[in-house]
Design an enzyme around this catalytic site. Structure first.
Site, PDB file in Angstrom:
ATOM      1  N   ASP A   1      20.488 -62.212  17.592  1.00  0.00           N
ATOM      2  CA  ASP A   1      18.922 -62.097  17.997  1.00  0.00           C
ATOM      3  C   ASP A   1      18.099 -61.458  16.705  1.00  0.00           C
ATOM      4  OD1 ASP A   1      17.082 -61.661  20.077  1.00  0.00           O
ATOM      5  OD2 ASP A   1      17.284 -59.630  19.864  1.00  0.00           O
TER       6      ASP A   1
ATOM      7  N   ASP B   1      14.423 -59.450  17.318  1.00  0.00           N
ATOM      8  CA  ASP B   1      13.813 -58.570  17.473  1.00  0.00           C
ATOM      9  C   ASP B   1      14.677 -57.325  18.232  1.00  0.00           C
ATOM     10  OD1 ASP B   1      11.860 -56.586  17.440  1.00  0.00           O
ATOM     11  OD2 ASP B   1      10.634 -57.057  19.281  1.00  0.00           O
TER      12      ASP B   1
ATOM     13  N   ASP C   1      20.656 -56.926  21.548  1.00  0.00           N
ATOM     14  CA  ASP C   1      20.270 -55.509  21.803  1.00  0.00           C
ATOM     15  C   ASP C   1      19.744 -55.125  23.207  1.00  0.00           C
ATOM     16  OD1 ASP C   1      16.859 -54.969  21.677  1.00  0.00           O
ATOM     17  OD2 ASP C   1      17.651 -56.881  21.212  1.00  0.00           O
TER      18      ASP C   1
END
Length: 233
Positions: A14, A16, A167
């Protein structure tokens, strides 16, 4: 966790909250959107992380939910808030190891290319050969479409082990649904939220995922996952 040594055909990241932190820019964007349309920004921010802008807009202002609008507004975020973005610990070292050795890696993000591409350039990371964005898929995370597409574009067999690094709970669920091992980072969410999404590993950041080397026979990527201060199992 005590470190373990694992081998993967590819690593999918991923963007951001995993490789970079653009929290200030994201908050500013959704605050402005909420105020413009009479929506409490806190309600938007509570469920926005890790999801495509078009899916969030469709939830709150469906009449604006089209990719032309999304690309336009996302393109302004790096221009306006570039100073608020920073790389996250361990990201550069891991990506450099993969890039230098010609290993297979990709970015799979919920942002459009008009957002994600500039962020990568601003931070100074190499642009991956496979870059899956919101423009690339019909269904966003937690649907596995993005990670399945990355596997296909990297020519990874269905039975090969792949590592996803995320995240956000939506991204973790997407990675697991794509039949990947998943690292859940504690960079943006509480541990209980990350654990509830079902990752295989829960780590503070990418300093706990270390590139070790490449299998000279099949090109597999060896990584040490866990506390680097301990000896691997």
């Amino acid at each position: 966790m005590a470190p373990i040594l694992k081998k993967y055909a590819a690593i999918l990241f991923d963007l951001d909250g995993t490789l970079i932190d653009s929290t200030e820019a994201v908050i500013a964007h959704w605050t402005s959107f909420g105020e413009e349309h009479g929506i409490d920004p806190e309600l938007i921010l509570a469920t926005s992380h890790g999801r495509r802008t078009i899916d969030i807009v469709n939830q709150w202002k469906p009449e604006l939910a089209n990719m032309e609008y999304v690309r336009r507004v996302e393109a302004e975020i790096p221009k306006t808030h570039a100073a608020g973005a920073k790389e996250l610990p361990g990201a550069r070292a891991l990506i450099s190891g993969l890039e230098t050795n010609g290993s297979k890696w990709a970015i799979v993000t919920s942002g459009t290319m008009s957002l994600a591409g500039p962020w990568v350039k601003i931070i100074g990371f190499p642009t991956p050969k496979v870059f899956v964005t919101a423009d690339s898929v019909i269904k966003g995370k937690p649907d596995p479409e993005g990670y399945l597409l990355a596997r296909t574009l990297l020519n990874i067999p269905n039975d090969a082990a792949v590592l996803v690094v995320e995240d956000a709970p939506a991204g973790i669920r997407a990675g697991k649904a794509a039949n990947c091992d998943v690292v859940g980072l504690l960079t943006t969410h509480k541990r209980v939220e990350i654990q509830a999404a079902g990752p295989d590993f829960v780590l503070n950041d990418l300093e706990h995922v270390e590139f070790i080397g490449v299998d000279q026979i099949d090109g597999g990527i060896y990584v040490r996952i866990g506390n680097p201060k301990e000896e691997p199992n």
